[in-house]
Design a protein around this motif. Structure first.
Motif, PDB file in Angstrom:
ATOM      1  N   ASP A 117      41.099  35.762  36.485  1.00 59.83           N
ATOM      2  CA  ASP A 117      41.744  36.805  37.667  1.00 59.83           C
ATOM      3  C   ASP A 117      40.935  36.879  38.751  1.00 59.83           C
ATOM      4  O   ASP A 117      41.496  37.289  39.790  1.00 59.83           O
ATOM      5  CB  ASP A 117      42.073  38.101  36.798  1.00 59.83           C
ATOM      6  CG  ASP A 117      40.730  38.800  36.482  1.00 59.83           C
ATOM      7  OD1 ASP A 117      40.029  38.243  35.653  1.00 59.83           O
ATOM      8  OD2 ASP A 117      40.770  39.977  36.923  1.00 59.83           O
ATOM      9  N   THR A 132      26.562  48.082  29.746  1.00 62.90           N
ATOM     10  CA  THR A 132      25.682  46.850  29.042  1.00 62.90           C
ATOM     11  C   THR A 132      25.207  47.297  27.685  1.00 62.90           C
ATOM     12  O   THR A 132      24.935  48.296  27.576  1.00 62.90           O
ATOM     13  CB  THR A 132      24.629  46.479  29.944  1.00 62.90           C
ATOM     14  OG1 THR A 132      23.970  45.345  29.540  1.00 62.90           O
ATOM     15  CG2 THR A 132      23.320  47.535  30.222  1.00 62.90           C
ATOM     16  N   SER A 133      25.655  46.430  26.866  1.00 62.02           N
ATOM     17  CA  SER A 133      25.167  46.821  25.475  1.00 62.02           C
ATOM     18  C   SER A 133      23.757  46.430  25.094  1.00 62.02           C
ATOM     19  O   SER A 133      22.948  45.428  25.720  1.00 62.02           O
ATOM     20  CB  SER A 133      26.025  45.870  24.473  1.00 62.02           C
ATOM     21  OG  SER A 133      27.344  45.551  25.208  1.00 62.02           O
ATOM     22  N   SER A 135      41.140  35.695  30.712  1.00 57.81           N
ATOM     23  CA  SER A 135      40.497  37.166  31.364  1.00 57.81           C
ATOM     24  C   SER A 135      40.732  38.326  30.266  1.00 57.81           C
ATOM     25  O   SER A 135      41.803  38.799  29.946  1.00 57.81           O
ATOM     26  CB  SER A 135      41.642  37.606  32.499  1.00 57.81           C
ATOM     27  OG  SER A 135      41.110  38.812  33.006  1.00 57.81           O
ATOM     28  N   ALA A 136      39.522  38.435  29.680  1.00 59.41           N
ATOM     29  CA  ALA A 136      39.382  39.421  28.736  1.00 59.41           C
ATOM     30  C   ALA A 136      40.045  40.791  29.176  1.00 59.41           C
ATOM     31  O   ALA A 136      40.816  41.594  28.407  1.00 59.41           O
ATOM     32  CB  ALA A 136      38.087  39.521  28.247  1.00 59.41           C
ATOM     33  N   GLY A 139      31.317  39.510  29.983  1.00 63.25           N
ATOM     34  CA  GLY A 139      32.672  40.106  29.264  1.00 63.25           C
ATOM     35  C   GLY A 139      32.753  40.113  27.912  1.00 63.25           C
ATOM     36  O   GLY A 139      33.951  39.873  27.343  1.00 63.25           O
ATOM     37  N   LYS A 140      31.472  39.940  27.135  1.00 65.73           N
ATOM     38  CA  LYS A 140      31.427  39.723  25.858  1.00 65.73           C
ATOM     39  C   LYS A 140      32.242  40.985  24.796  1.00 65.73           C
ATOM     40  O   LYS A 140      32.856  40.832  24.089  1.00 65.73           O
ATOM     41  CB  LYS A 140      29.940  39.571  25.063  1.00 65.73           C
ATOM     42  CG  LYS A 140      29.228  38.442  25.750  1.00 65.73           C
ATOM     43  CD  LYS A 140      28.084  38.260  25.425  1.00 65.73           C
ATOM     44  CE  LYS A 140      27.031  39.306  25.968  1.00 65.73           C
ATOM     45  NZ  LYS A 140      26.969  39.164  27.542  1.00 65.73           N
ATOM     46  N   SER A 141      31.726  42.014  25.372  1.00 64.84           N
ATOM     47  CA  SER A 141      32.213  43.432  24.677  1.00 64.84           C
ATOM     48  C   SER A 141      33.800  43.721  24.980  1.00 64.84           C
ATOM     49  O   SER A 141      34.296  44.076  23.979  1.00 64.84           O
ATOM     50  CB  SER A 141      31.458  44.514  25.208  1.00 64.84           C
ATOM     51  OG  SER A 141      29.985  44.284  24.775  1.00 64.84           O
ATOM     52  N   THR A 142      34.034  43.207  26.284  1.00 63.15           N
ATOM     53  CA  THR A 142      35.362  43.393  26.542  1.00 63.15           C
ATOM     54  C   THR A 142      36.188  42.395  25.662  1.00 63.15           C
ATOM     55  O   THR A 142      37.410  42.823  25.117  1.00 63.15           O
ATOM     56  CB  THR A 142      35.587  42.891  27.956  1.00 63.15           C
ATOM     57  OG1 THR A 142      34.789  43.629  28.759  1.00 63.15           O
ATOM     58  CG2 THR A 142      37.186  43.477  28.391  1.00 63.15           C
ATOM     59  N   SER A 190      23.969  38.893  30.165  1.00 64.37           N
ATOM     60  CA  SER A 190      24.167  40.160  30.447  1.00 64.37           C
ATOM     61  C   SER A 190      24.235  40.128  32.011  1.00 64.37           C
ATOM     62  O   SER A 190      23.903  39.289  32.723  1.00 64.37           O
ATOM     63  CB  SER A 190      23.249  40.728  29.912  1.00 64.37           C
ATOM     64  OG  SER A 190      23.208  41.724  29.318  1.00 64.37           O
ATOM     65  N   SER A 237      33.074  48.874  30.562  1.00 67.72           N
ATOM     66  CA  SER A 237      31.886  48.995  29.390  1.00 67.72           C
ATOM     67  C   SER A 237      30.747  48.811  30.107  1.00 67.72           C
ATOM     68  O   SER A 237      30.491  48.367  31.141  1.00 67.72           O
ATOM     69  CB  SER A 237      32.260  47.913  28.393  1.00 67.72           C
ATOM     70  OG  SER A 237      32.243  46.782  28.954  1.00 67.72           O
ATOM     71  N   ASN A 275      35.817  33.069  31.299  1.00 66.66           N
ATOM     72  CA  ASN A 275      36.398  34.497  31.715  1.00 66.66           C
ATOM     73  C   ASN A 275      36.520  35.122  33.048  1.00 66.66           C
ATOM     74  O   ASN A 275      35.884  34.204  33.919  1.00 66.66           O
ATOM     75  CB  ASN A 275      35.320  35.698  30.719  1.00 66.66           C
ATOM     76  CG  ASN A 275      36.066  36.625  30.643  1.00 66.66           C
ATOM     77  OD1 ASN A 275      37.515  36.603  30.454  1.00 66.66           O
ATOM     78  ND2 ASN A 275      35.306  37.866  30.401  1.00 66.66           N
TER      79      ASN A 275
HETATM   80  N1  LIG Z   1      38.214  41.132  36.550  1.00 67.82           N
HETATM   81  C1  LIG Z   1      37.684  40.963  35.271  1.00 67.82           C
HETATM   82  N2  LIG Z   1      36.546  41.751  34.965  1.00 67.82           N
HETATM   83  C2  LIG Z   1      36.100  41.586  33.633  1.00 67.82           C
HETATM   84  C3  LIG Z   1      36.788  40.771  32.895  1.00 67.82           C
HETATM   85  N3  LIG Z   1      36.309  40.740  31.506  1.00 67.82           N
HETATM   86  C4  LIG Z   1      35.273  41.909  31.488  1.00 67.82           C
HETATM   87  N4  LIG Z   1      35.372  42.135  32.859  1.00 67.82           N
HETATM   88  C5  LIG Z   1      34.402  43.572  33.335  1.00 67.82           C
HETATM   89  O1  LIG Z   1      33.142  42.987  33.531  1.00 67.82           O
HETATM   90  C6  LIG Z   1      32.208  44.188  33.090  1.00 67.82           C
HETATM   91  C7  LIG Z   1      31.145  43.778  32.001  1.00 67.82           C
HETATM   92  O2  LIG Z   1      31.948  43.391  30.704  1.00 67.82           O
HETATM   93  P1  LIG Z   1      31.175  43.684  29.364  1.00 67.82           P
HETATM   94  O3  LIG Z   1      32.377  43.331  28.388  1.00 67.82           O
HETATM   95  O4  LIG Z   1      30.508  44.936  29.153  1.00 67.82           O
HETATM   96  O5  LIG Z   1      30.224  42.367  29.449  1.00 67.82           O
HETATM   97  P2  LIG Z   1      29.057  42.000  28.275  1.00 67.82           P
HETATM   98  O6  LIG Z   1      29.089  40.551  28.298  1.00 67.82           O
HETATM   99  O7  LIG Z   1      29.504  42.638  27.104  1.00 67.82           O
HETATM  100  O8  LIG Z   1      27.665  42.427  29.072  1.00 67.82           O
HETATM  101  P3  LIG Z   1      26.341  43.054  28.325  1.00 67.82           P
HETATM  102  O9  LIG Z   1      26.772  44.050  27.122  1.00 67.82           O
HETATM  103  O10 LIG Z   1      25.647  43.534  29.295  1.00 67.82           O
HETATM  104  O11 LIG Z   1      25.698  41.714  27.747  1.00 67.82           O
HETATM  105  C8  LIG Z   1      33.170  45.192  32.612  1.00 67.82           C
HETATM  106  O12 LIG Z   1      33.402  45.982  33.890  1.00 67.82           O
HETATM  107  C9  LIG Z   1      34.563  44.586  32.514  1.00 67.82           C
HETATM  108  O13 LIG Z   1      35.531  45.505  32.683  1.00 67.82           O
HETATM  109  C10 LIG Z   1      37.788  39.745  33.440  1.00 67.82           C
HETATM  110  O14 LIG Z   1      38.438  39.151  32.528  1.00 67.82           O
HETATM  111  N5  LIG Z   1      38.224  40.165  34.506  1.00 67.82           N
END
Ligand SMILES: Nc1nc2c(ncn2[C@@H]2O[C@H](COP(=O)(O)OP(=O)(O)OP(=O)(O)O)[C@@H](O)[C@H]2O)c(=O)[nH]1
Ligand SMILES: [Mg+2]
Length: 250
Positions: A178, A88-89, A234-235, A68-71, A59, A86, A175
């Protein structure tokens, strides 16, 4: 055309004339059909537990975003990155779907599991029941966060060592490419592997339950309980084909 005298029909006919026999036969057929329906129902509703594709990773903390899991989950599900950043989940996202962009994959149950420490016990259960694990690693911060990533991956390996089932495929999805200069996957494998082994030597210098019993990077990343692959993408930019190719291969 007349049936021959000794054909099966004439042999069975006397039994069919007996109402009692007919009742027994039709009850057996009904019972058989009910069992088939029940088996199909159980398969449909309970097999997803075994076909879970679990998305895990760290997280965000100290104002830093999550890996970037949720993305990734959102992109696999809808084919597009979420429009808004997104948050934090705190609860898992779960859905059964065919990942967008795949022509060959079947429907599977995807679980985006938040990296929050408070969900640790639930995470253990999810890991033990997963069919595939996708570990999302923020490669743009790998060098500064290497110890935390190593501990997080190590804990998953440790849990999987308890399983006696066939080896589970794990993808470490590097991930956010970029955001960084080219980061060869071999290098990620090397520095992550070395850090995990270093951590193992500190927490379990003489083996035992705390150890994943690995002596080198190769035995750490491929054993009878799991096999690890590395891909990058890059999600947020929708570059998730390597994940789909990985799912295709397994
Ligand atoms: N630059 C960039 N930002 C990314 C990428 N993937 C995700 N993000 C950004 O990273 C941030 C966190 O992404 P989430 O997908 O919410 O992360 P998570 O892993 O689900 O986090 P938790 O829910 O806290 O465990 C967001 O602002 C996304 O837009 C990527 O490939 N490149
Ligand atoms: Mg999330």
């Amino acid at each position: 055309m007349l049936l021959e005298e000794n054909s099966l029909f004439w042999k069975v006919l006397p039994f069919l004339e007996n109402k009692f026999t007919v009742a027994i036969v039709s009850s057996c057929v009904c019972l058989f059909l009910l069992i088939c329906i029940w088996v199909l129902y159980v398969k449909r509703h309970y097999s997803p537990v075994r076909s879970k594709i679990l998305i895990v990773g760290r997280s965000g903390e100290d104002e830093q975003p999550g890996s970037g899991k949720s993305t990734l989950y959102h992109v696999l599900r809808t084919g597009k990155a979420p429009k808004f950043q997104s948050v934090t989940s705190m609860v898992p996202n779960e859905g059964t779907f065919i990942p967008r962009g795949s022509k060959t994959l079947k429907e599977a149950n995807f679980v985006d599991f938040p990296g929050n420490e408070r969900l640790k016990t639930e995470l253990e259960d999810q890991v033990l029941h997963a069919k595939v694990i996708i570990y999302v690693l923020d490669v743009s911060r790998l060098e500064t966060e290497i110890r935390k990533e190593a501990i997080s991956v190590y804990n998953i390996f440790k849990l999987l060592k308890k399983r006696n089932r066939k080896a589970i495929p794990i993808l470490i999805f590097c991930n956010k490419i970029d955001l960084c200069e080219s980061f060869p996957l071999d290098k990620v494998r090397q520095i992550l592997g070395e850090e995990i082994l270093k951590y193992q030597r500190e927490v379990a210098p003489s083996g035992g339950d705390e150890s994943v019993l690995a002596t080198n990077i190769d035995s750490l990343l491929a054993c009878s309980q799991y096999v690890v692959s590395f891909e990058s993408g890059s999600a947020a930019q929708g570059v998730v084909e390597p994940v789909i190719h990985f799912l295709d291969r397994i």
